[in-house]
Design an enzyme around this catalytic site. Sequence first.
Site, PDB file in Angstrom:
ATOM      1  N   TYR A   1       2.483   0.708   7.779  1.00 58.45           N
ATOM      2  CA  TYR A   1       3.151  -0.587   7.658  1.00 58.45           C
ATOM      3  C   TYR A   1       3.857  -0.649   6.306  1.00 58.45           C
ATOM      4  O   TYR A   1       3.237  -0.441   5.268  1.00 58.45           O
ATOM      5  CB  TYR A   1       2.138  -1.726   7.761  1.00 58.45           C
ATOM      6  CG  TYR A   1       2.822  -3.073   7.861  1.00 58.45           C
ATOM      7  CD1 TYR A   1       3.116  -3.634   9.104  1.00 58.45           C
ATOM      8  CD2 TYR A   1       3.218  -3.765   6.724  1.00 58.45           C
ATOM      9  CE1 TYR A   1       3.771  -4.842   9.212  1.00 58.45           C
ATOM     10  CE2 TYR A   1       3.878  -4.978   6.817  1.00 58.45           C
ATOM     11  CZ  TYR A   1       4.150  -5.515   8.070  1.00 58.45           C
ATOM     12  OH  TYR A   1       4.809  -6.714   8.163  1.00 58.45           O
TER      13      TYR A   1
ATOM     14  N   GLN B   1       2.040  -8.849  14.756  1.00 63.51           N
ATOM     15  CA  GLN B   1       2.496  -8.253  16.024  1.00 63.51           C
ATOM     16  C   GLN B   1       2.764  -6.755  15.883  1.00 63.51           C
ATOM     17  O   GLN B   1       2.547  -5.975  16.824  1.00 63.51           O
ATOM     18  CB  GLN B   1       3.715  -9.000  16.580  1.00 63.51           C
ATOM     19  CG  GLN B   1       4.971  -8.966  15.725  1.00 63.51           C
ATOM     20  CD  GLN B   1       5.023 -10.106  14.704  1.00 63.51           C
ATOM     21  OE1 GLN B   1       3.997 -10.671  14.318  1.00 63.51           O
ATOM     22  NE2 GLN B   1       6.223 -10.444  14.257  1.00 63.51           N
TER      23      GLN B   1
ATOM     24  N   ASN C   1       1.021  -8.883   4.087  1.00 59.55           N
ATOM     25  CA  ASN C   1       0.558 -10.239   3.747  1.00 59.55           C
ATOM     26  C   ASN C   1      -0.761 -10.551   4.476  1.00 59.55           C
ATOM     27  O   ASN C   1      -1.347  -9.682   5.120  1.00 59.55           O
ATOM     28  CB  ASN C   1       1.650 -11.271   4.078  1.00 59.55           C
ATOM     29  CG  ASN C   1       1.975 -11.309   5.579  1.00 59.55           C
ATOM     30  OD1 ASN C   1       1.182 -10.886   6.416  1.00 59.55           O
ATOM     31  ND2 ASN C   1       3.143 -11.824   5.903  1.00 59.55           N
TER      32      ASN C   1
ATOM     33  N   GLN D   1       1.773  -2.373 -15.223  1.00 65.88           N
ATOM     34  CA  GLN D   1       1.026  -2.884 -14.077  1.00 65.88           C
ATOM     35  C   GLN D   1       1.100  -4.395 -13.979  1.00 65.88           C
ATOM     36  O   GLN D   1       1.101  -4.959 -12.885  1.00 65.88           O
ATOM     37  CB  GLN D   1      -0.431  -2.405 -14.127  1.00 65.88           C
ATOM     38  CG  GLN D   1      -0.562  -0.907 -13.951  1.00 65.88           C
ATOM     39  CD  GLN D   1       0.248  -0.385 -12.780  1.00 65.88           C
ATOM     40  OE1 GLN D   1      -0.018  -0.696 -11.622  1.00 65.88           O
ATOM     41  NE2 GLN D   1       1.290   0.408 -13.062  1.00 65.88           N
TER      42      GLN D   1
ATOM     43  N   GLU E   1      -8.304   0.679 -10.798  1.00 65.70           N
ATOM     44  CA  GLU E   1      -7.407   1.493  -9.967  1.00 65.70           C
ATOM     45  C   GLU E   1      -6.804   2.628 -10.811  1.00 65.70           C
ATOM     46  O   GLU E   1      -6.844   3.788 -10.427  1.00 65.70           O
ATOM     47  CB  GLU E   1      -6.306   0.573  -9.433  1.00 65.70           C
ATOM     48  CG  GLU E   1      -5.297   1.243  -8.548  1.00 65.70           C
ATOM     49  CD  GLU E   1      -4.118   0.320  -8.239  1.00 65.70           C
ATOM     50  OE1 GLU E   1      -3.920  -0.678  -8.970  1.00 65.70           O
ATOM     51  OE2 GLU E   1      -3.384   0.610  -7.275  1.00 65.70           O
ATOM     52  N   HIS E   2      -6.224   2.268 -11.965  1.00 66.21           N
ATOM     53  CA  HIS E   2      -5.655   3.252 -12.891  1.00 66.21           C
ATOM     54  C   HIS E   2      -6.447   3.208 -14.190  1.00 66.21           C
ATOM     55  O   HIS E   2      -6.711   2.123 -14.711  1.00 66.21           O
ATOM     56  CB  HIS E   2      -4.197   2.922 -13.241  1.00 66.21           C
ATOM     57  CG  HIS E   2      -3.315   2.745 -12.042  1.00 66.21           C
ATOM     58  ND1 HIS E   2      -2.978   1.499 -11.549  1.00 66.21           N
ATOM     59  CD2 HIS E   2      -2.691   3.645 -11.248  1.00 66.21           C
ATOM     60  CE1 HIS E   2      -2.184   1.652 -10.502  1.00 66.21           C
ATOM     61  NE2 HIS E   2      -1.987   2.929 -10.290  1.00 66.21           N
TER      62      HIS E   2
END
Lengths: 428, 428
Positions: free
Chosen positions: B125, B186, B209, B254, B322-323
């Site tokens: 996605y 969808q 989202n 970031q 994360e980093h």
Amino acid sequence: MKIYNESLAKMKQIVDTYTSQTIDLEIEKTVSTIIQNVAKDGDEALRDYERKFDNVNLADFSIPEFQLEQALDEIDADLRAALELAKRNITSFHKQEIENSFVDVSTPGIMRGEKITPMASVGLYVPGGTAAYPSTIMMCGIPAKLAGVKRVVMVTPPQPDGVNPAVLAAAKLAGVDEVYQIGGAQAIAALAYGTETIAPVDKIMGPGNIFVATAKKQVFGKVAIDMVAGPSEIGILADDSADAREVAADLLSQAEHDKRARPMLITDSQSLATAVSNEVDRQLATLPRKEIASVAVSDRGFIAVMDDVADMFELMNTVAPEHLEVQLANPTQYLGMIKNAGSVFLGRYASEPLGDYVAGPNHVLPTGGTARFASPLGVYDFVKRTQFIQFDEPSLKADVKAITKLARTEGLEAHARAVEARFSSKGE
Amino acid sequence: MKIYNESLAKMKQIVDTYTSQTIDLEIEKTVSTIIQNVAKDGDEALRDYERKFDNVNLADFSIPEFQLEQALDEIDADLRAALELAKRNITSFHKQEIENSFVDVSTPGIMRGEKITPMASVGLYVPGGTAAYPSTIMMCGIPAKLAGVKRVVMVTPPQPDGVNPAVLAAAKLAGVDEVYQIGGAQAIAALAYGTETIAPVDKIMGPGNIFVATAKKQVFGKVAIDMVAGPSEIGILADDSADAREVAADLLSQAEHDKRARPMLITDSQSLATAVSNEVDRQLATLPRKEIASVAVSDRGFIAVMDDVADMFELMNTVAPEHLEVQLANPTQYLGMIKNAGSVFLGRYASEPLGDYVAGPNHVLPTGGTARFASPLGVYDFVKRTQFIQFDEPSLKADVKAITKLARTEGLEAHARAVEARFSSKGE
């Protein structure tokens, strides 16, 4: 058992019976409240829920280590020997799943790599009553310990006569570090958020009822969870060389687990189909759990007669069964044709229960077609990876143009400026 | 930026700000309806929802291959060169993640092993508008192709001026096989259940989202999903040897992603803390996305001054960013102290955006503390394992006693009889 003589296309439709789980908003809400209360009130909330749902007043949830040792000493010698054989084989098989960190220094000035680190702690939910399987505790605990997990926590609902000694003995052999008598959604909440008594864990695994499953889904993100396990399945691919009595016995070994279990035979032999169907009926008659197994056989089981071996494998890959037996002549030659299955049993003497207990591979396996994308439980489920890079000045400099181009294309100016800062003078 | 001078214990409380996601039952219900309708009515339902939510009438969702090639030809030469550099390095790094099947024949008569198989198909996605990052398409598509996935499908919401050419060019370079202009819940439903136009996939990944995220959670089980990604984070460990200007620039790289992004500096130097705080303010002033970055800095950012390096690492492992940048002298010596982080950047020239774009490691990383149990996206996310065993007659016979003991202890008589069937005469 129902015997189908249909085309491959038609059979594919028949076996594709996945139905989306409907969301029960009432259960979602109840579970959400339980989790919030345990997260907020800790042990006190746990005690309240155990009083309410399990009808017990617990001063102390924890089962001390000496009780595990005592259980191991008390169980009968044959059971202990069997558990120890299982432990040896599970250990020797799962050791081969241990992965190594790697480092790549093939480009001078650049180091890139990936480091494997065990999770610090994991939690195992063990259902109460007859659904508490000592073998499953071994299958979960041993790979976790091989991965290097320091703290393996087991939770199990309090029982009227105390927790089953075989369960405690298995926990001891598997290397479980802490055991608590708590159950339901409140136990999952305690593992995820922690209480005064129970420190939180990083991953929760193990089967449970709808409240446990819903709670696991709701805490997903705060902690990792394993897959939600469905009813047992066995798919057998067999030709005329197979023994109908043995095939039927193996189908029933999974049918006895659950009324929704799914025993399946796919064959190119009409005579084997008929013989197995008759054998299933004959063997069912004397089975202690025949009430369960007969429902699984009639509601969910099937025998499909296909034109050839290629179609047999294609249909089986569509089913993606938890357990797959290949009862064909020269079974190993077909390994490359198996795309989707949890665990494969090759030939007459690899009867499915061998894998459930002592062969060494795991018996916590993907169900409900999830073998298309999921794996057996293994050492890899208890580690995570961390990437790392080191660049020297010329190596970064060579990449500045590409980095700033991509950053500005994506509208991320601060990204571009960060690498430029290394090569611009102060105050710019 | 807020500077804390607190004890380790106090700082651990401050950084532990995980809040459980509250379940919005209205959204759950809306999404559940969308999924059911797409599963039932296929393309027709997709068209209805695209008309309703994206205001477009689509005769055909699919973007043909030639449009991807055209986009690749049309983008400017520098962008193409940058994307191709990224592709080379992502490929060479991720090749090292490819795992091998194993077989164990160390015990005569017994074969045990584990086979690695790529998933047949995966879906990606890609959000619309400015959140559609070409670099992310490369980070997802390349490892999938290296794993051996035959069919990589991309979905992205229809855009007023057509899909961004940089997105299509990246899809082409990454090896994406099919692209469809559909978005929202969808699109997730179509990937999970399939329609007349879009065949279903085995795993769905990519950000989106709240409707996309909720849909992914609801189809989990029917297909695999990746983790639900949270706001970006960067944690920097720095001492007096670090350059305040560079540290500040990396923090802002970031911070510009999201108002809820989290820039964090942990240091043992009060003077560096002050200098970085001032630099952040100075650099913010000229940043195009300063409105976003300044909120992230003031609401979610912090600088913690700790007593020593050991405390610095312990606090950072609690955060599990994360980093993680290690801006300490001799940074590689600390690799063993890093338990929880997605991607680690060692030393002055490993600025975080280097890893976002061209270094080679992945930039789809665990956020929100999930690096405690989750890994960067990698080749391992696109394969599954299948175990297999073969035993000869004497090998099974040697284990019958243990298997039947365990099966009967667990109340599973049909399991015991299945293995006994191999050694008893017919009719028994």
